[in-house]
Design a protein around this motif. Sequence first.
Motif, mmCIF file in Angstrom:
data_model
loop_
_atom_site.group_PDB
_atom_site.id
_atom_site.type_symbol
_atom_site.label_atom_id
_atom_site.label_comp_id
_atom_site.label_asym_id
_atom_site.label_seq_id
_atom_site.Cartn_x
_atom_site.Cartn_y
_atom_site.Cartn_z
ATOM 1 N N THR A 1 -42.043 46.324 102.960
ATOM 2 C CA THR A 1 -43.083 45.306 103.766
ATOM 3 C C THR A 1 -42.868 45.396 105.334
ATOM 4 O OG1 THR A 1 -42.496 43.783 101.600
ATOM 5 C CG2 THR A 1 -43.055 43.106 103.474
ATOM 6 N N SER A 2 -41.136 44.856 106.040
ATOM 7 C CA SER A 2 -40.230 45.181 107.468
ATOM 8 C C SER A 2 -41.858 46.531 107.525
ATOM 9 C CB SER A 2 -39.845 44.191 107.337
ATOM 10 O OG SER A 2 -38.926 43.609 106.823
ATOM 11 N N LEU A 3 -41.355 47.304 107.125
ATOM 12 C CA LEU A 3 -42.267 48.762 108.088
ATOM 13 C C LEU A 3 -43.306 48.509 108.129
ATOM 14 C CD1 LEU A 3 -41.052 51.705 109.397
ATOM 15 C CD2 LEU A 3 -41.064 52.739 107.017
ATOM 16 N N GLU A 4 -43.971 48.689 107.611
ATOM 17 C CA GLU A 4 -45.112 48.517 107.186
ATOM 18 C C GLU A 4 -45.992 47.797 108.612
ATOM 19 O OE1 GLU A 4 -46.528 48.757 102.877
ATOM 20 O OE2 GLU A 4 -45.503 50.540 102.920
ATOM 21 N N ALA A 5 -45.116 45.607 108.035
ATOM 22 C CA ALA A 5 -45.871 45.311 108.075
ATOM 23 C C ALA A 5 -45.628 45.893 110.262
ATOM 24 C CB ALA A 5 -45.053 43.777 108.882
ATOM 25 N N ALA A 6 -44.760 46.124 111.004
ATOM 26 C CA ALA A 6 -44.787 46.345 112.193
ATOM 27 C C ALA A 6 -45.503 47.568 112.288
ATOM 28 C CB ALA A 6 -43.120 47.226 112.485
ATOM 29 N N GLN A 7 -45.872 48.918 111.184
ATOM 30 C CA GLN A 7 -47.078 49.665 111.606
ATOM 31 C C GLN A 7 -48.423 48.948 111.797
ATOM 32 O OE1 GLN A 7 -45.892 52.074 108.578
ATOM 33 N NE2 GLN A 7 -43.959 53.195 109.717
ATOM 34 N N VAL A 8 -48.786 48.060 111.016
ATOM 35 C CA VAL A 8 -49.876 47.703 110.975
ATOM 36 C C VAL A 8 -50.454 46.737 111.760
ATOM 37 C CG1 VAL A 8 -50.288 48.719 108.313
ATOM 38 C CG2 VAL A 8 -49.704 46.128 109.190
ATOM 39 N N SER A 9 -49.495 46.290 112.229
ATOM 40 C CA SER A 9 -50.040 44.557 113.442
ATOM 41 C C SER A 9 -50.811 45.703 114.042
ATOM 42 C CB SER A 9 -49.142 44.048 112.899
ATOM 43 O OG SER A 9 -48.883 43.208 114.518
ATOM 44 N N GLY B 1 -42.959 47.211 99.677
ATOM 45 C CA GLY B 1 -44.137 47.073 100.710
ATOM 46 C C GLY B 1 -45.226 45.738 100.777
ATOM 47 N N LEU B 2 -45.955 46.200 101.668
ATOM 48 C CA LEU B 2 -47.384 45.137 102.295
ATOM 49 C C LEU B 2 -48.401 46.055 100.870
ATOM 50 C CD1 LEU B 2 -46.959 42.914 104.175
ATOM 51 C CD2 LEU B 2 -48.429 45.092 105.733
ATOM 52 N N SER B 3 -48.719 44.887 100.883
ATOM 53 C CA SER B 3 -50.683 44.610 100.019
ATOM 54 C C SER B 3 -51.220 44.745 100.718
ATOM 55 C CB SER B 3 -50.241 43.777 98.570
ATOM 56 O OG SER B 3 -50.718 42.624 99.785
ATOM 57 N N ASP B 4 -52.188 44.868 99.675
ATOM 58 C CA ASP B 4 -53.839 45.046 100.642
ATOM 59 C C ASP B 4 -53.991 44.055 101.055
ATOM 60 O OD1 ASP B 4 -54.274 47.242 100.095
ATOM 61 O OD2 ASP B 4 -55.115 47.578 98.540
ATOM 62 N N PHE B 5 -53.780 42.714 100.931
ATOM 63 C CA PHE B 5 -54.102 41.374 100.849
ATOM 64 C C PHE B 5 -53.277 41.354 102.799
ATOM 65 C CE2 PHE B 5 -52.656 37.050 100.978
ATOM 66 C CZ PHE B 5 -53.730 36.714 100.988
ATOM 67 N N GLY B 6 -51.499 41.577 102.216
ATOM 68 C CA GLY B 6 -50.828 41.462 103.306
ATOM 69 C C GLY B 6 -51.086 41.472 104.179
ATOM 70 N N ARG B 7 -52.009 43.347 103.929
ATOM 71 C CA ARG B 7 -52.370 43.477 104.887
ATOM 72 C C ARG B 7 -54.002 42.806 106.178
ATOM 73 N NH1 ARG B 7 -50.046 48.306 102.671
ATOM 74 N NH2 ARG B 7 -49.805 49.894 104.340
ATOM 75 N N ARG B 8 -54.245 42.157 105.174
ATOM 76 C CA ARG B 8 -55.304 41.562 105.615
ATOM 77 C C ARG B 8 -55.063 40.158 106.207
ATOM 78 N NH1 ARG B 8 -60.311 42.039 102.839
ATOM 79 N NH2 ARG B 8 -61.221 40.531 104.369
ATOM 80 N N ALA B 9 -53.335 39.458 105.982
ATOM 81 C CA ALA B 9 -52.766 38.628 106.167
ATOM 82 C C ALA B 9 -52.816 38.909 107.872
ATOM 83 C CB ALA B 9 -52.147 37.724 105.135
ATOM 84 N N ILE B 10 -52.298 40.029 107.808
ATOM 85 C CA ILE B 10 -51.068 40.169 109.221
ATOM 86 C C ILE B 10 -53.001 40.549 110.442
ATOM 87 C CG2 ILE B 10 -50.870 42.069 110.155
ATOM 88 C CD1 ILE B 10 -48.435 42.313 108.411
ATOM 89 N N ALA B 11 -53.988 40.904 110.207
ATOM 90 C CA ALA B 11 -55.014 40.501 110.721
ATOM 91 C C ALA B 11 -55.747 39.702 110.639
ATOM 92 C CB ALA B 11 -55.953 42.273 109.978
#
Length: 241
Positions: A161-169, A133-143
């Motif tokens: 990763t795809s699932l979490e990206a869609a959920q946090v974006s 899945g998505l890393s903590d940095f990945g969450r910041r990158a999406i933000a």
Amino acid sequence: MTRFATDAVQQQEFRDAWRASGVTCVFNNAGEEGQDPLRLLKRLARHTYTTDLLRGFVFKAAVPDDILTAKEEGRHCYYLTGNGVPLTQQWISVEDELQYVRIFYQLGIRMMHLTYQRRNMIGDGSGEKSNSGLSDFGRRAIAEMNRVGVIPDCAHSGWQTSLEAAQVSSRPVVASHSACGDLYTHFRSKPDNVIRAIVDSGGYIGICCIPRFLGGRGDIHAFLDHIDYAIKKFGADAVAI
């Protein structure tokens, strides 16, 4: 990659293909696979060069309204996408590491792959068996992508990763070229729960015509089966080609 703009025969073939397609705008890949800004700049420069030379026929769209203008004027345009989020890998700070997202947006990139096939600092790619899945940095990158206006693309990302990206974006996420994993399982496809999260974000799944992603006979019928399946499950507005 530039001969279609400089060679008369190839340019005519390029123009004829655009007209035959009936398509006004294409999300065009203007970045090689990876995070290195210089590697990503190389292909982007070639697309800028060709749209400069062919600006009366095809141009680089900057905002969505440019696509409508192209349709009205009988022209064609690119919306440019990159095969990675540009990272310097200096790791001075999160803000410093993500500064090139805005710079590449200013250069014309409107969509970026979160990962390619393998794991990077953002998350696991589709080729990783761990599916972490998505890393903590990945969450910041999406933000940061949300803030700037770059669409996160998880086509090459792992399922989690795809699932979490869609959920946090906070803005739409897409799987620009994939297939329906519940119809035929392949590591580059997306299962229904992942597609649902992408659609719920306001995004879409693009069904691609690579035979090994589709199963069955891998022909036009298999391709259409995936399109039909996705439309019935998620609605026509959630499905692209």
